[in-house]
Design a protein around this motif. Structure first.
Motif, PDB file in Angstrom:
ATOM      1  N   THR A  56      38.126  43.398  46.906  1.00  0.00           N
ATOM      2  CA  THR A  56      38.189  44.185  45.850  1.00  0.00           C
ATOM      3  C   THR A  56      38.848  45.446  46.234  1.00  0.00           C
ATOM      4  O   THR A  56      38.679  45.954  47.362  1.00  0.00           O
ATOM      5  CB  THR A  56      36.769  44.129  45.321  1.00  0.00           C
ATOM      6  N   ASN A 121      35.944  39.961  32.455  1.00  0.00           N
ATOM      7  CA  ASN A 121      35.370  39.080  33.458  1.00  0.00           C
ATOM      8  C   ASN A 121      33.920  38.442  32.819  1.00  0.00           C
ATOM      9  O   ASN A 121      33.907  38.660  31.487  1.00  0.00           O
ATOM     10  CB  ASN A 121      34.680  39.845  34.653  1.00  0.00           C
ATOM     11  N   THR A 127      38.574  43.670  34.238  1.00  0.00           N
ATOM     12  CA  THR A 127      38.799  43.477  35.592  1.00  0.00           C
ATOM     13  C   THR A 127      40.264  43.291  35.822  1.00  0.00           C
ATOM     14  O   THR A 127      41.003  42.647  35.058  1.00  0.00           O
ATOM     15  CB  THR A 127      38.075  42.038  36.258  1.00  0.00           C
TER      16      THR A 127
END
Length: 193
Positions: A56, A121, A127
């Motif tokens: 991430t 998400n 996201t």
């Protein structure tokens, strides 16, 4: 009269249903997501808080901070790079390590713009999915969609795929992503293999 006959002929032809997909490159393959689940696509020039080996990062766009998933680590089985193992006899130069850590804290800057596909998400938050190049919007007939073989789903090198799109015999297939699987944690994906 000829025009009327041609209109009747057009009406009598069966119309095959189609689906609109957002098609994008990852590594040497093409992937797709249904357009209905895509919020938007944005260009970014920098990622923040991205560390080697993590999946991430954060992108800043339109006064929002957007979590970004490295979908290559989730999709490709061999995307993980093993961490270097330090032998117990090896001396560590802490000054060298500190300067490398400081260098790694600098934000990632791309030579060319990168693209994020923004999706919702499972919690309903936006996201970003980092892709390798600009996506294209394409429409495919229902007959172009094929299931992926069970053997490949169990043992293949690409995860999170629900099927293939075979538009023409002379074109490489497009892998249709399963967004619910892409959004699973890395540990859940590893356990499913």
């Amino acid at each position: 009269m000829a025009l009327l006959n041609s209109l009747r002929a057009l009406r009598s032809k069966p119309v095959e249903a189609t689906r609109q997909l957002l098609v994008f490159p990852l590594r040497q393959e093409r992937f797709a997501l249904p357009l209905a689940i895509v919020h938007r696509v944005i260009e970014i020039d920098r990622l923040y808080a991205q560390q080697d080996g993590t999946e991430t990062a954060i992108a800043l766009a339109h006064n929002e901070n957007i979590p970004v998933l490295n979908i290559q680590q989730r999709i490709f089985v061999n995307a993980q790079t093993p961490a270097k193992r330090i032998e117990s006899d090896t001396q560590i130069d802490t000054q060298h390590v500190s300067s490398q850590d400081a260098a790694n804290q600098q934000p990632s800057t791309f030579a060319t713009p990168q693209y994020l596909i923004l999706v919702y998400n499972l919690q309903g938050d936006i996201t970003g999915l980092l892709i390798d190049g600009p996506p294209t919007l394409q429409r495919f007939a229902e007959s172009a969609f094929q299931p992926l073989s069970g053997l490949y789903q169990q043992e293949g090198g690409i995860r999170c795929v629900s099927g293939l799109v075979l538009s023409r015999a002379d074109c490489a297939p497009i892998f249709l992503l399963n967004l619910a699987q892409v959004m699973q944690s890395q540990t859940a994906l590893s356990g499913s293999m």
